[in-house]
Motif scaffolding. Structure first.
Motif, PDB file in Angstrom:
ATOM      1  N   MET A   1       0.855  -1.198   0.000  1.00  0.00           N
ATOM      2  CA  MET A   1       0.000   0.000   0.000  1.00  0.00           C
ATOM      3  C   MET A   1       0.888   1.245   0.000  1.00  0.00           C
ATOM      4  O   MET A   1       0.869   2.039   0.946  1.00  0.00           O
ATOM      5  CB  MET A   1      -0.916  -0.034   1.228  1.00  0.00           C
ATOM      6  CG  MET A   1      -1.896  -1.198   1.230  1.00  0.00           C
ATOM      7  SD  MET A   1      -3.159  -1.044  -0.055  1.00  0.00           S
ATOM      8  CE  MET A   1      -3.767  -2.725  -0.102  1.00  0.00           C
ATOM      9  N   CYS A   4      -0.391   4.835   0.868  1.00  0.00           N
ATOM     10  CA  CYS A   4      -1.151   5.077   2.099  1.00  0.00           C
ATOM     11  C   CYS A   4      -0.290   5.832   3.120  1.00  0.00           C
ATOM     12  O   CYS A   4       0.790   5.380   3.507  1.00  0.00           O
ATOM     13  CB  CYS A   4      -1.638   3.748   2.693  1.00  0.00           C
ATOM     14  SG  CYS A   4      -2.358   3.941   4.336  1.00  0.00           S
ATOM     15  N   PHE A   6      -0.739   6.334   6.310  1.00  0.00           N
ATOM     16  CA  PHE A   6      -0.530   5.662   7.593  1.00  0.00           C
ATOM     17  C   PHE A   6       0.430   4.487   7.455  1.00  0.00           C
ATOM     18  O   PHE A   6       1.196   4.204   8.385  1.00  0.00           O
ATOM     19  CB  PHE A   6      -1.862   5.250   8.219  1.00  0.00           C
ATOM     20  CG  PHE A   6      -2.659   6.404   8.778  1.00  0.00           C
ATOM     21  CD1 PHE A   6      -2.193   7.713   8.712  1.00  0.00           C
ATOM     22  CD2 PHE A   6      -3.888   6.190   9.390  1.00  0.00           C
ATOM     23  CE1 PHE A   6      -2.918   8.786   9.215  1.00  0.00           C
ATOM     24  CE2 PHE A   6      -4.627   7.250   9.914  1.00  0.00           C
ATOM     25  CZ  PHE A   6      -4.140   8.554   9.818  1.00  0.00           C
ATOM     26  N   CYS A   7       0.434   3.802   6.301  1.00  0.00           N
ATOM     27  CA  CYS A   7       1.464   2.774   6.061  1.00  0.00           C
ATOM     28  C   CYS A   7       2.851   3.429   6.043  1.00  0.00           C
ATOM     29  O   CYS A   7       3.808   2.867   6.592  1.00  0.00           O
ATOM     30  CB  CYS A   7       1.222   2.074   4.724  1.00  0.00           C
ATOM     31  SG  CYS A   7      -0.055   0.797   4.774  1.00  0.00           S
ATOM     32  N   HIS A  46      -1.944  -2.711   6.690  1.00  0.00           N
ATOM     33  CA  HIS A  46      -3.022  -1.966   6.036  1.00  0.00           C
ATOM     34  C   HIS A  46      -4.295  -2.801   5.956  1.00  0.00           C
ATOM     35  O   HIS A  46      -4.330  -3.848   5.310  1.00  0.00           O
ATOM     36  CB  HIS A  46      -2.601  -1.558   4.616  1.00  0.00           C
ATOM     37  CG  HIS A  46      -3.604  -0.676   3.938  1.00  0.00           C
ATOM     38  ND1 HIS A  46      -3.513   0.694   3.936  1.00  0.00           N
ATOM     39  CD2 HIS A  46      -4.738  -0.971   3.266  1.00  0.00           C
ATOM     40  CE1 HIS A  46      -4.535   1.207   3.294  1.00  0.00           C
ATOM     41  NE2 HIS A  46      -5.300   0.212   2.863  1.00  0.00           N
ATOM     42  N   HIS A  97      -7.107   3.497   5.944  1.00  0.00           N
ATOM     43  CA  HIS A  97      -6.299   2.578   6.748  1.00  0.00           C
ATOM     44  C   HIS A  97      -6.915   2.656   8.144  1.00  0.00           C
ATOM     45  O   HIS A  97      -6.797   3.691   8.813  1.00  0.00           O
ATOM     46  CB  HIS A  97      -4.833   3.040   6.721  1.00  0.00           C
ATOM     47  CG  HIS A  97      -3.864   2.174   7.462  1.00  0.00           C
ATOM     48  ND1 HIS A  97      -2.622   1.821   6.940  1.00  0.00           N
ATOM     49  CD2 HIS A  97      -3.907   1.627   8.700  1.00  0.00           C
ATOM     50  CE1 HIS A  97      -1.975   1.084   7.836  1.00  0.00           C
ATOM     51  NE2 HIS A  97      -2.731   0.958   8.912  1.00  0.00           N
TER      52      HIS A  97
END
Ligand code: 5GP
Ligand code: ZN
Length: 141
Positions: A1, A4, A6-7, A46, A97
């Motif tokens: 991911m 993303c 937050f990843c 994720h 996420h």
């Protein structure tokens, strides 16, 4: 991911004010806080929705929330906290996420309870509640 946010925060590819680390879960301060100490508790892996998280992750997530709440309240001298998930875009989820919000609350802060998040209340009688309860029960089997 790769895209993303937050990843990328979990992988230390983007900065954050991290306040908690465990094997499956991290927590960091919300960049646009609703209150002092507004914290996001985030699985490292994720998953878009809560129901997509493996059970072990869900347990770790709730364990982190339980540990963090008194620490956050003490740190910002909060009187209380609201704890919630925007679980899906119709519920206001912006970052795909899954994550838990911990929002410190203060006497007289002018905020609302979690009851204020939904739209118009439906007018349901006892038979309606019975049918809905039964339907949920069927889906759990
Ligand atoms: P959601 O609507 O998805 O439940 O909430 C996303 C939250 O993430 C928002 O409260 C927003 O302020 C926060 N947020 C968005 N981007 C970032 C970021 O890059 N860093 C941090 N720390 N928080 C973010
Ligand atoms: Zn992600």
């Amino acid at each position: 991911m790769g895209e993303c946010i937050f990843c990328q925060i979990a992988a230390d590819e983007l900065p954050s004010h991290r306040v908690y680390e465990a094997e499956d879960v991290i927590a960091f301060l919300d960049v646009n806080p609703l209150a002092n100490g507004h914290t996001l508790v985030v699985p490292r892996e994720h998953h878009e929705r809560l129901q997509e998280c493996p059970e072990s992750t869900a347990i770790a997530l709730w364990s982190a929330v339980t540990e963090l709440v008194p620490a956050i309240e003490a740190a910002v001298d909060a009187d209380a906290t609201n704890i919630g998930i925007n679980n899906g875009s119709a519920a206001g989820q912006e970052i795909s996420h899954s994550h838990v919000h911990i929002v410190p609350r203060f006497e007289g802060d002018g905020g609302r309870p979690i009851h204020a998040v939904a739209g118009r209340r439906p007018d349901l009688d006892d038979d309606d509640l019975e049918a809905i309860g039964e339907a949920i029960n069927q889906h759990l089997k």
